[in-house]
Design a protein around this motif. Structure first.
Motif, PDB file in Angstrom:
ATOM      1  N   LYS A  67       0.830  -1.209   0.000  1.00  0.00           N
ATOM      2  CA  LYS A  67       0.000   0.000   0.000  1.00  0.00           C
ATOM      3  C   LYS A  67       0.863   1.257   0.000  1.00  0.00           C
ATOM      4  CE  LYS A  67      -2.229   1.106   3.776  1.00  0.00           C
ATOM      5  NZ  LYS A  67      -3.237   1.111   4.855  1.00  0.00           N
ATOM      6  N   LEU A  68       1.912   1.262   0.805  1.00  0.00           N
ATOM      7  CA  LEU A  68       2.781   2.440   0.841  1.00  0.00           C
ATOM      8  C   LEU A  68       3.498   2.638  -0.487  1.00  0.00           C
ATOM      9  CD1 LEU A  68       4.398   2.273   4.401  1.00  0.00           C
ATOM     10  CD2 LEU A  68       2.483   3.656   3.627  1.00  0.00           C
ATOM     11  N   MET A  69       3.832   1.558  -1.155  1.00  0.00           N
ATOM     12  CA  MET A  69       4.472   1.687  -2.471  1.00  0.00           C
ATOM     13  C   MET A  69       3.482   2.228  -3.501  1.00  0.00           C
ATOM     14  SD  MET A  69       6.688  -1.838  -2.471  1.00  0.00           S
ATOM     15  CE  MET A  69       7.121  -1.711  -4.206  1.00  0.00           C
ATOM     16  N   ARG A  70       2.240   1.773  -3.454  1.00  0.00           N
ATOM     17  CA  ARG A  70       1.224   2.282  -4.395  1.00  0.00           C
ATOM     18  C   ARG A  70       0.996   3.772  -4.197  1.00  0.00           C
ATOM     19  NH1 ARG A  70      -1.538  -2.480  -2.968  1.00  0.00           N
ATOM     20  NH2 ARG A  70      -2.900  -1.279  -1.581  1.00  0.00           N
ATOM     21  N   ARG A  71       1.048   4.219  -2.953  1.00  0.00           N
ATOM     22  CA  ARG A  71       0.840   5.635  -2.669  1.00  0.00           C
ATOM     23  C   ARG A  71       2.046   6.500  -2.991  1.00  0.00           C
ATOM     24  NH1 ARG A  71      -2.235   5.667   3.232  1.00  0.00           N
ATOM     25  NH2 ARG A  71      -4.253   4.857   2.512  1.00  0.00           N
ATOM     26  N   GLY A  72       3.141   5.873  -3.366  1.00  0.00           N
ATOM     27  CA  GLY A  72       4.341   6.623  -3.695  1.00  0.00           C
ATOM     28  C   GLY A  72       5.172   7.015  -2.497  1.00  0.00           C
ATOM     29  N   HIS A  73       4.855   6.475  -1.310  1.00  0.00           N
ATOM     30  CA  HIS A  73       5.659   6.824  -0.144  1.00  0.00           C
ATOM     31  C   HIS A  73       7.052   6.221  -0.249  1.00  0.00           C
ATOM     32  CE1 HIS A  73       6.500   7.809   4.080  1.00  0.00           C
ATOM     33  NE2 HIS A  73       7.107   6.632   4.126  1.00  0.00           N
TER      34      HIS A  73
END
Length: 803
Positions: A67-73
Motif C-alpha cells: 500500500k505504501l508503495m502504491r501511494r508513492g511513499h
C-alpha cells in the motif's frame, strides 16, 4: 471514508495508550516538548531478495508495504550486499562503514586462533571491537538496536548476538515488571499465543513433510520450538521494544526481523512456509510505521531493506553422499599434507542459524564441536557455514601443489568453485569448466548475466585477500547449475550468486530526493556504505552545511528544488486540536526547500496565543518571513514563507485591502528573492486570494501588474505558490496561466490531484506556477493519516530543476 479514518485513529490511540502505560511500568521516561532533529527507524527483513520481495508483494503477503508503495511513499531499489553476502559483513558496512568486515559467517580468526561463528556473543564482541578501531563512528550511537549482529554504539540493545549470552539475559530479567506487563498486555499476549499455536501446528506439518523427505528426525522435532521462538516471539519482542523507543524519542533505531531468513534456510527462499512469515513481519512494520508517524516528540522516517537474498541450494552432503569434512580429508590424504588432521566444527545438521540462535537465547551450550579447539599450526582447519568456506593450511605446500589440491577439490570432492589468491593481487579460479583468472574471466566464473558482475567480481577478489580468509576459498556457486551449500540447508547465502547479492531497499520519498541527487554513482543499486551515508545525512551527522555546499560546487551537480504550498488552517486540525508541530511534521515529510503557508495565526487567543510561524520555523530549522493580513492589538493573522536557503524580502503587502462594502478581508502576498549558496537566484511569491470571484480577479490583476510580477525581467526565474481559492480553469487564474506554467500540468506523467478538503479532496485550489526557466521533475502530495487531519487542506509539493 470518514468512519474508516475514525476507526483507525481510535485503534492507534489504544496502541499508543497501552505503549505509554508499558513505558511507565518499565521506567521509560517520555520526554517533554519536541525534538530538534528527526528520527530514523531502519527495519531489516533478513534474507529477502528483491525477486522474492516482489513475489511477496504480488501474492499479498506484504499488504502494508504494498500500500505504501502504491501511494508513492516508498521507492523500490536494489540493495547490493557485497561479498560475503551475509549479515555480519553487511551490518559492518552499514554500522561502521567497513566493507567485508568478516570473510564469512564462520571463519578462523587468525590473531586468536579461534573459530568464529557470528551469532555467538564472544565472536561478535571480538569482531565489533576490531570494527570500532578500523571503522567510523557507529551508526546507532545514542540509539537502539534489536536482533543485530553488532550493538553499533546503541545505548540500548536487545536480542543482538552479544545480548544472547545467558549471563546477559539473567542480568536483565525483572520478574515483577514482566508480571505487571503481562496483565497490561494480556490481549496482545493471547494473540501471540494464538499465533504461536498456529505456527506450531504449521511447524509440525513442516516437520512431517521433512520426515517424509527423509530428513533427520531429531533435527525436525527440535526445529519446531526453535522456529516458534525465532519467527514469532522474537518478532513480537522487537515490535514491542521499538514502540517503546518511539515513545521515549530514540533518535535512531535498527531492528532485524529474522523469521523469513530462518524459514528460507530450512525449506528454501521460495517456499510457502518462508513467505508465510512475511505477513507477521508486515504487520509489525505497520504498527511501527504508524506509531512513528504519530509520534508527539520526534519526526520519524522509516527505511525498510534486506541485507541480502538467498539462493535455492542443494546440500553438499545430499548431492555427494558424504559431508565436506570427509571429502576434504580424502583430498588432502596425498602430497605434502598427507597425514595432517582435518579439523571442522560441524553440527550434523545446520539449520541456518535457527538452532544456534535458539540455543544461545535459552543459554544452552553449542553442540557438534569436533576434536576440541583447533590447532592451526598442525591441523587443516575447515570452516563452511553456508555456500562459502575457507580452508586454512598449517604449511605452504607450494604454488604447484596448491593448484593440484584445488583441482582435486573440484574434480574429486565435487566443489563447484575453488579460489586461490595470487601474489600479483589476482585470483585463480577453478570450476568444472576449467581454470580461470579473476577479475579477467568474471563471466566464466560468475555468469555473464550477473546483475552486479563488475562489482561482485571485485568484492570476491577482495574477499580472498581478507586477513581472516583461508589459504583456499571454496564456494558452492555455479552460474550454470543449481548452487550447493555445505551445511544441510535448502536456502543459503554468503557467496556471489544472483539472488543472494541482490536484496531490496525501500527509500521514503523524503529521503529519495537527496539520495538520487547526491549519489548518482550508485546507479541501479545501493550497498551498505551508501545506506549508511543516506542515514547519516538524514540524521544531520554527515558534516557541516558548508561542507555539503562545497561538495555541490566541486561536483557541479544541481540539487532539485522542492517548493511547497500549504494552507495550514491556523494549525487547527480536523480533530479540533491546535498543533503547529503536527503541521511542521507534515511539511518535513517532503523535506522541502521553500514553503508558502497561508492562514497563520500569531498571538491570537483562539490559537492559545502561539506565534505559529516562529514555532514551525524552529521545528523546520529554517528562516522565515510573516506578513499580517489582519492585525488587532497584539493579534495577527496572515501568510508566511519558510526557506532553508538565504533570501532577501523584496515586498510584503496587500493585493487588495479590507473593505466591508466590497471585500470581507484584506488579501496580500510575500515576495522574496532566494539566493541558494552556489546556485542560481530566483523570485518566489506566496499569496492567498479571497473567496469572491470579483475580488480574486482583482487580486490576480494586481499580482501581475508592474508593482509585482510585471517588474520582474523576463530572464529571471519566478515561482508563485499559494491558496488561490480558484480552480485551474477559472478566469481569475488566466493572467497567471498566460505567463507561467501550472506544475501539475507540466509534470511528466502526472495526473493533477485536488487539495481541498483534506479528508476527501475534490477541488484543486492550491497551486504552484513557475516560469519557463524551471523543469518540473514531479509533483507530490501526502496522503498519510497525519496529513489528512492536520489541516483542512492537503499540501502540494513540486520538484523543480532550475535550467
Amino acid at each position: 471514508m470518514i468512519s474508516r479514518i475514525t476507526a483507525r485513529v481510535r485503534w492507534l490511540r489504544r496502541v499508543l495508550n497501552r505503549t505509554r502505560l508499558a513505558s511507565r511500568l518499565l521506567g521509560v521516561r517520555r520526554p517533554s516538548g519536541e525534538a530538534e532533529h528527526p528520527g530514523l527507524i531502519i527495519l531489516q527483513i533478513d534474507g529477502l531478495s528483491r525477486n522474492q520481495f516482489e513475489r511477496a508483494i504480488a501474492d499479498g503477503n506484504l499488504p502494508f508495504l504494498a500500500k505504501l508503495m502504491r501511494r508513492g511513499h516508498f521507492t523500490l531499489e536494489n540493495f547490493y550486499s557485497g561479498v560475503p553476502s551475509t549479515t555480519p559483513a553487511v551490518q559492518g558496512e552499514i554500522f561502521y562503514g567497513v566493507r567485508a568486515a568478516v570473510p564469512g559467517f564462520q571463519f578462523l580468526h587468525r590473531a586468536s586462533g579461534q573459530v568464529m561463528r557470528m551469532y555467538e556473543a564472544e565472536s561478535a564482541a571480538v569482531i565489533e571491537d576490531e570494527l570500532c578501531r578500523r571503522g567510523e563512528k557507529p551508526l546507532l550511537e545514542g540509539g537502539c538496536g534489536y536482533s543485530n549482529i553488532y550493538r553499533a554504539g546503541s545505548t540500548l540493545s536487545r536480542y543482538c548476538s552479544q545480548d544472547l549470552a545467558s549471563a546477559e539475559i539473567i542480568r536483565r530479567v525483572n520478574p515483577l515488571k514482566w508480571l505487571i506487563l503481562g496483565v497490561v498486555y494480556l490481549p496482545k499476549i493471547l494473540r501471540m499465543a494464538g499465533l504461536a499455536v498456529l505456527e506450531f501446528v504449521i511447524a509440525l506439518a513442516d516437520a512431517v513433510k521433512g520426515l517424509y523427505e527423509r530428513e533427520n528426525v531429531l533435527t525436525e522435532l527440535f526445529f519446531v520450538p526453535a522456529r516458534v521462538v525465532v519467527c514469532i516471539l522474537l518478532r513480537e519482542a522487537i515490535r514491542f521494544r521499538i514502540l517503546l523507543d518511539i515513545e521515549r524519542g530514540a533518535p535512531v533505531i535498527h531492528g532485524n526481523f529474522l523469521g523469513y531468513d530462518e524459514q528460507s534456510h530450512r525449506r528454501g527462499p521460495g517456499s510457502a512456509f518462508a513467505h508465510w512469515t512475511l505477513k507477521g513481519i508486515d504487520s509489525a512494520i505497520r504498527d511501527i510505521f504508524r506509531a512513528g508517524d504519530h509520534s508527539d516528540y520526534r519526526d520519524y522516517e522509516v527505511i525498510v531493506h534486506s541485507d541480502h537474498g538467498q539462493e535455492h541450494t542443494i546440500p553438499y552432503e545430499r548431492k555427494h553422499g558424504r559431508d565436506l569434512h570427509a571429502a576434504v580429508t580424502e583430498v588432502f590424504s596425498t602430497g605434502s599434507l598427507a597425514g595432517v588432521e582435518v579439523w571442522s566444527r560441524r553440527p550434523a545438521e545446520l539449520l541456518g542459524n535457527t538452532v544456534g540462535r535458539f540455543r544461545n537465547l535459552v543459554g544452552m551450550q553449542s553442540e557438534g564441536v569436533e576434536d576440541g579447539s583447533p590447532h592451526p599450526e598442525r591441523q587443516i582447519i575447515v570452516t563452511a557455514m553456508g555456500p562459502v568456506g575457507h580452508l586454512y593450511l598449517p604449511q605452504d605446500p607450494g604454488a604447484a601443489e596448491l593448484e593440484k589440491y584445488a583441482l582435486d577439490l573440484v574434480k574429486a570432492a565435487g566443489i563447484p568453485l575453488v579460489l586461490l589468491p595470487q601474489p600479483d593481487g589476482g585470483v585463480k579460479a577453478f570450476n568444472g569448466r576449467g581454470e580461470w583468472s579473476l577479475p579477467g574471466d568474471a563471466d566464466k566464473v560468475l555468469g555473464a548475466s550477473h546483475p552486479f558482475l563488475e562489482e561482485v567480481t571485485r568484492d570476491l577478489v577482495t574477499l580472498c585477500f581478507h586477513p581472516n580468509a583461508g589459504d583456499i576459498v571454496i564456494s558452492g556457486w555455479d552460474p550454470e547449475g543449481q548452487p550447493l551449500s555445505f551445511p544441510m540447508e535448502n536456502g543459503a547465502h554468503c557467496g556471489p550468486g544472483f539472488e543472494e547479492t541482490r536484496g531490496f531497499l525501500l527509500v521514503p520519498d523524503r529521503i529519495r530526493r537527496w539520495h538520487h541527487a547526491r549519489m548518482p554513482a550508485t546507479g541501479t543499486r545501493v550497498r551498505g556504505e551508501d545506506l549508511r551515508r543516506i542515514a547519516l545525512h538524514f540524521l544531520g551527522r554527515d558534516g557541516t552545511r558548508e561542507e555539503r555546499v562545497a561538495e555541490r560546487l566541486r561536483t557541479g551537480r544541481e540539487l532539485p528544488l522542492r517548493v511547497m504550498t500549504y494552507n495550514i488552517h491556523s494549525c487547527v486540525g480536523l480533530d479540533g486540536k491546535i498543533r503547529p508541530e503536527r503541521v511542521a511534521r507534515v511539511i518535513n515529510h517532503f523535506d522541502p526547500d521553500i514553503i508558502a503557508v497561508q492562514e497563520v495565526d500569531c498571538h491570537r487567543l483562539r490559537s492559545r496565543g502561539l506565534d505559529q510561524a516562529q514555532l514551525i520555523a524552529d521545528h523546520l530549522r529554517m528562516t522565515h518571513v510573516f506578513h499580517a493580513m489582519f492585525e488587532e492589538q497584539s493579534e495577527r493573522y496572515g501568510i508566511a514563507l519558510f526557506s532553508r536557503h538565504p533570501f532577501t524580502k523584496i515586498r510584503a503587502d496587500f493585493l487588495t485591502e479590507a473593505d466591508p462594502r466590497v471585500f470581507r478581508e484584506a488579501r496580500g502576498a510575500i515576495w522574496v528573492k532566494v539566493e541558494p549558496e552556489g546556485g542560481k537566484p530566483f523570485h518566489f511569491i506566496n499569496t492567498h486570494f479571497g473567496l469572491g470571484r470579483n475580488e480574486r480577479m482583482r487580486q490576480a490583476e494586481e499580482l501581475v501588474s508592474e508593482r509585482w510580477l510585471g517588474s520582474v525581467p523576463p530572464d529571471q526565474p519566478v515561482v508563485i505558490a499559494g491558496d488561490f481559492n480558484s480552480g485551474p480553469r477559472s478566469r481569475a487564474l488566466q493572467p497567471l496561466r498566460q505567463r507561467f506554467r501550472d506544475v501539475q500540468l507540466a509534470a511528466p506523467g502526472h495526473v493533477p490531484v485536488p487539495t481541498f478538503s483534506s479528508l476527501c479532496p475534490v477541488v484543486r485550489i492550491d497551486h504552484v506556477f513557475v516560469s519557463e526557466h524551471f523543469a518540473v521533475e514531479g509533483v507530490d502530495q501526502p496522503l498519510s493519516p497525519v496529513a489528512r487531519i492536520a489541516s483542512d487542506h492537503l499540501p502540494l509539493c513540486a520538484e523543480l530543476i532550475l535550467r
